[in-house]
Design a protein around this motif. Structure first.
Motif, mmCIF file in Angstrom:
data_model
loop_
_atom_site.group_PDB
_atom_site.id
_atom_site.type_symbol
_atom_site.label_atom_id
_atom_site.label_comp_id
_atom_site.label_asym_id
_atom_site.label_seq_id
_atom_site.Cartn_x
_atom_site.Cartn_y
_atom_site.Cartn_z
ATOM 1 N N VAL A 23 -14.163 54.787 -1.934
ATOM 2 C CA VAL A 23 -14.929 53.660 -0.772
ATOM 3 C C VAL A 23 -15.018 54.070 0.431
ATOM 4 O O VAL A 23 -14.288 54.492 1.081
ATOM 5 C CB VAL A 23 -14.140 52.356 -1.004
ATOM 6 N N TYR A 42 -19.471 48.572 3.435
ATOM 7 C CA TYR A 42 -19.100 49.530 2.702
ATOM 8 C C TYR A 42 -19.660 49.963 1.680
ATOM 9 O O TYR A 42 -20.540 48.982 0.974
ATOM 10 C CB TYR A 42 -17.441 49.309 2.559
ATOM 11 N N ASP A 54 -9.950 43.030 -6.328
ATOM 12 C CA ASP A 54 -9.763 43.905 -5.186
ATOM 13 C C ASP A 54 -9.865 43.051 -4.021
ATOM 14 O O ASP A 54 -10.800 42.129 -3.944
ATOM 15 C CB ASP A 54 -11.033 44.798 -5.480
ATOM 16 N N VAL A 56 -10.297 43.751 0.673
ATOM 17 C CA VAL A 56 -10.611 44.581 2.017
ATOM 18 C C VAL A 56 -9.730 43.982 3.048
ATOM 19 O O VAL A 56 -9.819 42.789 3.302
ATOM 20 C CB VAL A 56 -11.932 44.622 2.547
ATOM 21 N N ALA A 75 -12.808 41.281 -2.158
ATOM 22 C CA ALA A 75 -13.946 41.925 -2.254
ATOM 23 C C ALA A 75 -15.019 41.347 -3.257
ATOM 24 O O ALA A 75 -14.398 41.328 -4.349
ATOM 25 C CB ALA A 75 -13.572 43.412 -2.418
ATOM 26 N N TYR A 109 -9.890 49.480 1.743
ATOM 27 C CA TYR A 109 -10.225 48.926 0.310
ATOM 28 C C TYR A 109 -9.328 49.173 -0.574
ATOM 29 O O TYR A 109 -8.797 50.059 -0.791
ATOM 30 C CB TYR A 109 -11.558 49.344 0.025
#
Length: 473
Positions: A23, A42, A54, A56, A75, A109
């Motif tokens: 990432v 990103y 997931d 961040v 995310a 990430y």
């Protein structure tokens, strides 16, 4: 921190095991102005497959594990699910959740396994530096600026004084507010206590009413118990009177029974005497019968002698005639004596029959008295069991117990002495032999030929199971 209540998946994975190139963070500023929202850009490469958990996070530079995040955002999943192309994504962090110091931070990430897949360059949260601006001013502007500074300084002092006064007022108001809050809390506490006391008062009133009702019921029950005690006392006195009467009657019956027993004993003695006399008469009769038989034999011998001596001389005939007359006279005497013995035997037999009849009447009278006595005793025991129990030492006023208790016990023992089969309840007479009684009882039983254990014939299945258990052994 994050607006959501869910905690992100983290791990204690070291930095050496992370893949920071999957990432890539774009357009990361050197610093961000505090108090404003921050947008993070990103790119997801084709080497990573995004998943629903997931996230961040913003980490202070120098972090060791993903558990040391400062704040985070989930995310979002890309709209294009293909994994062979790169995808541009962005997340906006609200100013409220951002750090307030001027330390260095970076975006990371982290996938749902707690592994870091990408990290940004470090940045700070601070205002824009003024050292880079060159300001050129004149003397007039400087004096004007100084005047403004003095005015501002004066206003600042006034504002500080006003702020101090306001702070003091705020403190006073806070104290008053605290006192008011305390009074409010005290009032609420008093109100709660008052409600509790009212509830307790109502409960006590209900309990008092219930206790009064119970008291009335107890008084009614006490009055009823007093009446029952009076009735029981009167019944006790009446039963004591009946008991005394029954005991007097038992005394009379006992004396009658004793008299009858004496009479029976006397009649038994007379019966034995008469039986002995009858036996002696039978013996005399037998002897007379033997004598008569012998006399008949002599008469036969004399007859043979007469036939033998026919044609003898007259003197011998005369002698034989005299002997024959003497023998006939003896025979007549013996017949008279035998008739006398028979008449005496008949008289004794009639007296014996009369004594047997009288003895039988006395036995029947004795049985009737015993049955009457047992009925009175059983009726008295049933009545006494239905009423309040009376101690044995006080019944009927006897200090040392009932003097007829032994007689009653002996009577019941006499009743129990009758032999009765324990299986079929058949009653046997008293004069039956023990062997016959045992044979009858044994006919109802089955005996194991191995261990000699007995079973009832009605339990034939149990007997068969017992034999089968021996076979298993």
């Amino acid at each position: 921190m994050d607006e959501t209540s869910d905690e992100p998946p983290t791990s204690a994975v070291l930095l050496d095991n992370c893949h920071f190139s999957q990432v890539v963070f774009n357009n990361v500023e050197k610093f961000y102005v505090p108090g404003g929202d921050v947008t993070c850009y990103y790119t997801l490469t084709q080497n990573i497959v995004p998943r629903g958990k997931d996230w961040v996070g913003i980490f202070r530079v120098g972090w060791k594990t993903t558990r040391e995040y400062y704040t985070f955002m989930w995310a979002p999943l890309p709209s294009d699910a293909r994994s062979d192309t790169t995808v541009q994504q962005q997340i906006q962090f609200k100013a409220y959740y951002l750090p307030k110091d001027d330390e260095y931070y970076q975006f990371c990430y982290v996938d749902q396994d707690g592994v870091v897949r990408g990290a940004s360059v470090p940045f700070q949260f601070r205002a824009e530096a003024e050292d880079d601006i060159l300001v050129v001013t004149t003397q007039g502007e400087v004096e004007e600026i100084e005047l403004q500074n003095r005015n501002l300084h004066k206003e600042n002092e006034e504002l500080k004084a006003s702020c101090a006064s306001l702070q003091k007022q705020n403190i006073d108001l806070q104290e008053e507010l605290n006192k008011t809050q305390e009074l409010q809390n005290s009032f609420e506490s008093l109100r709660c206590n008052t409600e509790k006391l009212e509830l307790e008062l109502n409960s006590l009133k209900k309990e008092n009413k219930h206790l009064k009702e119970l008291d009335d019921c107890r008084e009614a029950e006490l009055h009823q118990l007093k009446e029952q005690i009076q009735n029981v006392t009167s019944d006790k006195e009446r039963l004591e009177t009946r008991l005394k009467t029954a005991l007097d009657r038992m005394d009379q019956l006992q004396s009658q029974v004793l008299n009858y027993e004496k009479e029976v004993e006397n009649l038994s003695h007379m019966d034995r005497d008469k039986t002995e006399q009858l036996e002696s008469l039978k013996e005399e009769n037998r002897q007379l019968h033997v004598t008569r038989t012998q006399q008949k034999e002599q008469n036969k011998n004399l007859g043979r002698c007469m036939e033998y001596l026919k044609g003898s001389k007259a003197k011998r005939s005369l002698c034989l005639s005299c002997c024959l007359q003497n023998g006939q006279q003896q025979n007549r005497d013996l017949m008279k004596e035998l008739e006398e013995q028979k008449r005496l035997f008949q008289i004794l037999q009639a007296k014996k029959n009369e004594a047997d009849e009288e003895n039988q009447k006395l036995r029947e009278e004795n049985d009737r008295l015993l049955r009457h006595l047992s009925q009175e005793v059983s009726s008295f025991s049933v009545v006494s069991q239905a009423q309040a129990p009376i101690p044995a030492s006080e019944v009927g006023g006897f200090l040392y117990g009932n003097p007829y208790s032994d007689f009653i016990c002996n009577y019941f023992v006499l009743q129990v002495s009758i032999r009765k089969c324990p299986i079929c309840d058949e009653v046997f007479p008293e004069d039956i032999e023990t062997s016959q009684y045992e044979v009858h009882v044994q006919s109802h039983l089955l005996e194991c030929p191995l261990c000699s254990e007995t079973f009832e014939k009605s339990n034939k299945q149990v007997f068969d199971d017992h034999i089968f258990c021996h076979g298993l052994e």
